[in-house]
Every structure is written in structure tokens, then in C-alpha cells.
Design a protein around this motif. Sequence first.
Motif, PDB file in Angstrom:
ATOM      1  N   VAL A  95       1.053  -1.121   0.061  1.00  0.00           N
ATOM      2  CA  VAL A  95      -0.235   0.088   0.221  1.00  0.00           C
ATOM      3  C   VAL A  95       1.006   1.561  -0.388  1.00  0.00           C
ATOM      4  O   VAL A  95       0.253   2.241  -0.499  1.00  0.00           O
ATOM      5  CB  VAL A  95      -1.246   0.094   1.206  1.00  0.00           C
ATOM      6  CG1 VAL A  95      -1.484   1.300   1.030  1.00  0.00           C
ATOM      7  CG2 VAL A  95      -1.913  -0.940   0.550  1.00  0.00           C
ATOM      8  N   GLU A  96       1.888   0.855   0.896  1.00  0.00           N
ATOM      9  CA  GLU A  96       3.202   2.228   0.865  1.00  0.00           C
ATOM     10  C   GLU A  96       3.603   2.666  -0.503  1.00  0.00           C
ATOM     11  O   GLU A  96       3.483   3.960  -1.041  1.00  0.00           O
ATOM     12  CB  GLU A  96       4.178   1.542   1.740  1.00  0.00           C
ATOM     13  CG  GLU A  96       5.091   2.790   2.318  1.00  0.00           C
ATOM     14  CD  GLU A  96       5.665   3.337   2.966  1.00  0.00           C
ATOM     15  OE1 GLU A  96       6.477   4.175   3.589  1.00  0.00           O
ATOM     16  OE2 GLU A  96       5.940   2.156   4.075  1.00  0.00           O
ATOM     17  N   ARG A  97       3.859   1.657  -1.246  1.00  0.00           N
ATOM     18  CA  ARG A  97       4.409   1.576  -2.650  1.00  0.00           C
ATOM     19  C   ARG A  97       3.865   2.092  -3.320  1.00  0.00           C
ATOM     20  O   ARG A  97       4.184   3.132  -4.813  1.00  0.00           O
ATOM     21  CB  ARG A  97       5.012   0.415  -3.054  1.00  0.00           C
ATOM     22  CG  ARG A  97       5.218   0.108  -4.049  1.00  0.00           C
ATOM     23  CD  ARG A  97       6.179  -1.297  -4.659  1.00  0.00           C
ATOM     24  NE  ARG A  97       7.790  -2.120  -4.288  1.00  0.00           N
ATOM     25  CZ  ARG A  97       8.001  -2.821  -4.506  1.00  0.00           C
ATOM     26  NH1 ARG A  97       7.339  -3.207  -5.350  1.00  0.00           N
ATOM     27  NH2 ARG A  97       9.040  -3.233  -3.861  1.00  0.00           N
ATOM     28  N   LEU A  98       2.149   1.200  -3.636  1.00  0.00           N
ATOM     29  CA  LEU A  98       1.390   2.519  -4.749  1.00  0.00           C
ATOM     30  C   LEU A  98       0.471   3.540  -4.211  1.00  0.00           C
ATOM     31  O   LEU A  98       0.478   4.189  -5.364  1.00  0.00           O
ATOM     32  CB  LEU A  98       0.574   0.481  -4.642  1.00  0.00           C
ATOM     33  CG  LEU A  98       1.280  -0.705  -5.442  1.00  0.00           C
ATOM     34  CD1 LEU A  98      -0.354  -1.407  -5.183  1.00  0.00           C
ATOM     35  CD2 LEU A  98       2.483  -0.169  -6.675  1.00  0.00           C
ATOM     36  N   SER A 104       0.637   8.236   3.076  1.00  0.00           N
ATOM     37  CA  SER A 104      -0.567   8.709   4.106  1.00  0.00           C
ATOM     38  C   SER A 104      -1.584   7.579   4.386  1.00  0.00           C
ATOM     39  O   SER A 104      -1.910   7.782   5.012  1.00  0.00           O
ATOM     40  CB  SER A 104      -1.064   9.800   3.426  1.00  0.00           C
ATOM     41  OG  SER A 104       0.415  11.144   3.635  1.00  0.00           O
ATOM     42  N   VAL A 105      -1.937   7.154   2.558  1.00  0.00           N
ATOM     43  CA  VAL A 105      -2.897   5.720   2.825  1.00  0.00           C
ATOM     44  C   VAL A 105      -2.626   4.655   3.362  1.00  0.00           C
ATOM     45  O   VAL A 105      -3.500   4.312   4.402  1.00  0.00           O
ATOM     46  CB  VAL A 105      -2.763   5.945   1.216  1.00  0.00           C
ATOM     47  CG1 VAL A 105      -4.192   4.556   1.278  1.00  0.00           C
ATOM     48  CG2 VAL A 105      -4.139   6.818   0.329  1.00  0.00           C
ATOM     49  N   ALA A 108      -3.150   1.385   8.342  1.00  0.00           N
ATOM     50  CA  ALA A 108      -3.248   0.641   9.382  1.00  0.00           C
ATOM     51  C   ALA A 108      -4.418   0.890  10.691  1.00  0.00           C
ATOM     52  O   ALA A 108      -3.876   0.629  11.237  1.00  0.00           O
ATOM     53  CB  ALA A 108      -1.109   0.929   9.908  1.00  0.00           C
ATOM     54  N   ARG A 109      -4.242   2.867  10.619  1.00  0.00           N
ATOM     55  CA  ARG A 109      -5.134   2.821  11.733  1.00  0.00           C
ATOM     56  C   ARG A 109      -6.328   2.137  11.935  1.00  0.00           C
ATOM     57  O   ARG A 109      -6.531   1.656  12.977  1.00  0.00           O
ATOM     58  CB  ARG A 109      -4.977   4.626  12.014  1.00  0.00           C
ATOM     59  CG  ARG A 109      -3.927   5.079  12.129  1.00  0.00           C
ATOM     60  CD  ARG A 109      -4.217   6.566  12.397  1.00  0.00           C
ATOM     61  NE  ARG A 109      -2.674   7.525  12.599  1.00  0.00           N
ATOM     62  CZ  ARG A 109      -2.308   8.117  11.445  1.00  0.00           C
ATOM     63  NH1 ARG A 109      -2.139   8.462   9.873  1.00  0.00           N
ATOM     64  NH2 ARG A 109      -1.341   9.149  11.853  1.00  0.00           N
TER      65      ARG A 109
END
Length: 327
Positions: A181-184, A188-189, A194-195
Motif C-alpha cells: 500500500v505504501e509503495r502503490l 499517508s494512505v 494501519a490506523r
Amino acid sequence: MTTGKGIIAEIGLLAYPDAQLAAVYGLTDLFRIAGEQSRASGEPDAAVIRVSHWRQAADGAGVECAYDSHPGSPHKPSHLIAPPSLIMPDKMQPMRGFVSWMTERHAAGTTLCSVCAGAFLLGETGLLAGREATTHWAFAEALAQRFPAIRVDTGRMVIDDGDIITAGGILAWTDLGLTLVERLLGPSVMLETARFLLIDPPGRTQLPYSHFVQKLDHGDAAILRVQHWLQATLGKDHGVPALAARAGLEERTFLRRFRKATGLRPTEYAQQVRIAKAREALELSRRPVAQIAWEVGYGDASAFRKLFQRVTGLAPADYRRRFGVAG
């Protein structure tokens, strides 16, 4: 690169025989939630991730799509994930269809990923040769034996090698999912996802969860005798001359056979025995750290704390806070 309206990439999940469905559907949900978090940003063209599930074809020679979150356009997975297995790696059946497909997709630019025992499926492609990779700490030795060219490292939960990403434990699919998710979709997303899911962002280590497993079935009676003595005495006298004498061997022969049988040098083995006992004391008691250090053979509490953190990844007090069960 966007593959369709609002779709940033397609991630394919391999639903191979005995794959952990909790990981397959959990990752599907995680990527969907990440898309919702992306849309919540208010951007008119907020990106989402397309998710597809792939199963082995009936003839066993290929694969076919069993689920598609955004059907309609041709498939071109940018990432393929081999999830954990519900059975032990040595019981996993051959999956030639998946292996050949993964190899072809990698040659076309797809990033290959694995979680836990999924590393064994990824290892069959031969693409991990010469690379660092991780798996569940309990499977590390089996992975190294089956694929000697892999540099197995279970100290990390995720090893991102660019075009190949491996994740460690059975539930490390959350770490891998957030990494993608961080890579794509960006950091922030990833953090918002995660939160929402109440899970830690990537960056964990397997060290606090692993434990020392003694090899006792190697068939070397002289070394086994020394192992039993080290366990009974917490390795308080682990000098090579004394241990070699106990084994009835010349020192160089003893060191060679001990390393071959246990995978460790005598000093390392004694340290593991002591740290295992210290872990147990931290989990089950409220005794001071300095007292526990003394009980397991370390007169210098500071040196004990440093060694404990090196072996487990946590300071003794932090380990107790996380794993302690004493009232």
C-alpha cells in the motif's frame, strides 16, 4: 502507472492448495480498505488497487482467475503474492502451474511476493538464488536446506528486494500488505489503513517471537551428551577444553562436530540456553532484571541487557511489558 480508471495496479493472490484463506481474504480486504482511505482524501482521481485471486487450472498445467475486484479489462498483475500454507512446507504438493506462471510474470516485470511458507513456492522458481529472503523463523532451516543458494534471514519481518518481497510470520501478510500500500498509494494512505485496522505499520522484527529450538536428533552421541549438560547447568561453564573433555574429543574435532550438529559454536549455544531461561523468567515472574541476569549466569546486568536485546530485539523490560503474564 494506472491500469484503468482510478486503478493504480493489480495485485494477484495465489489461492494454491492448502493456502491460508485468512491471508487471501484478509489481503483482499486490506487493499479494499486502502482504496477507501485513498478515496477519502477527496482527490477526484484517487487511486485504488485491483485485486485478483488465481487458482491452479484443472489440468495442473496453468492458472486461472477465480475472483476479480474490478472485472472487465485484461489482467496484468504488477504484484503476485504467495500466501502462507496451512500445512508444513514438506507436505506442500508440487505446483508446476503456479511456478511457471510466476516465472513468466516476473520476466514480464511483475514483482513476486511471499508470506511465511509461501517462500517455498517462490523458491521453486529459482529466482531467490543468491538473494536474501525471509520466512517463518520455524521454517528457516528447512528453507535453507531445500534451497541452499538463498540467504535466509529471519531477523526481519519483511525483506523488500525491489522485484521480490518476502515476509516472515503467518500473520506477516499485514506487514506485506501495508508495504505494498505504501509503495502503490503512498505513506499517508498506508498509515490511515494501519490506523483503521489497528495494526502496526511495517518495520517489525521476528526476533521477539522466535525461540531457541535445540537440535537433538543429529545422531552424535558425544555432542548430545554435552548439550544435555549445558542445558542442565545453563551453560555456566562453556569453555571449549572442559566441553571437549566431557565429549571425550580433541578440541578441534569437538568444535567441528558441535557446529555440524547444532549449527552454533559452544559459546553461542550457551548464550541461547541462558537467554531462553531469562525469557521464561521475564514472562512468568516479576523478579528484577539484575536478579534474573545473575540466575542465568551473568554477573554483569548491563552486559546481560545488551546481549538480551541483541538476541531478542527488545530490552528485558520491554520484553516483559510485551510478553509478561505474571500478575
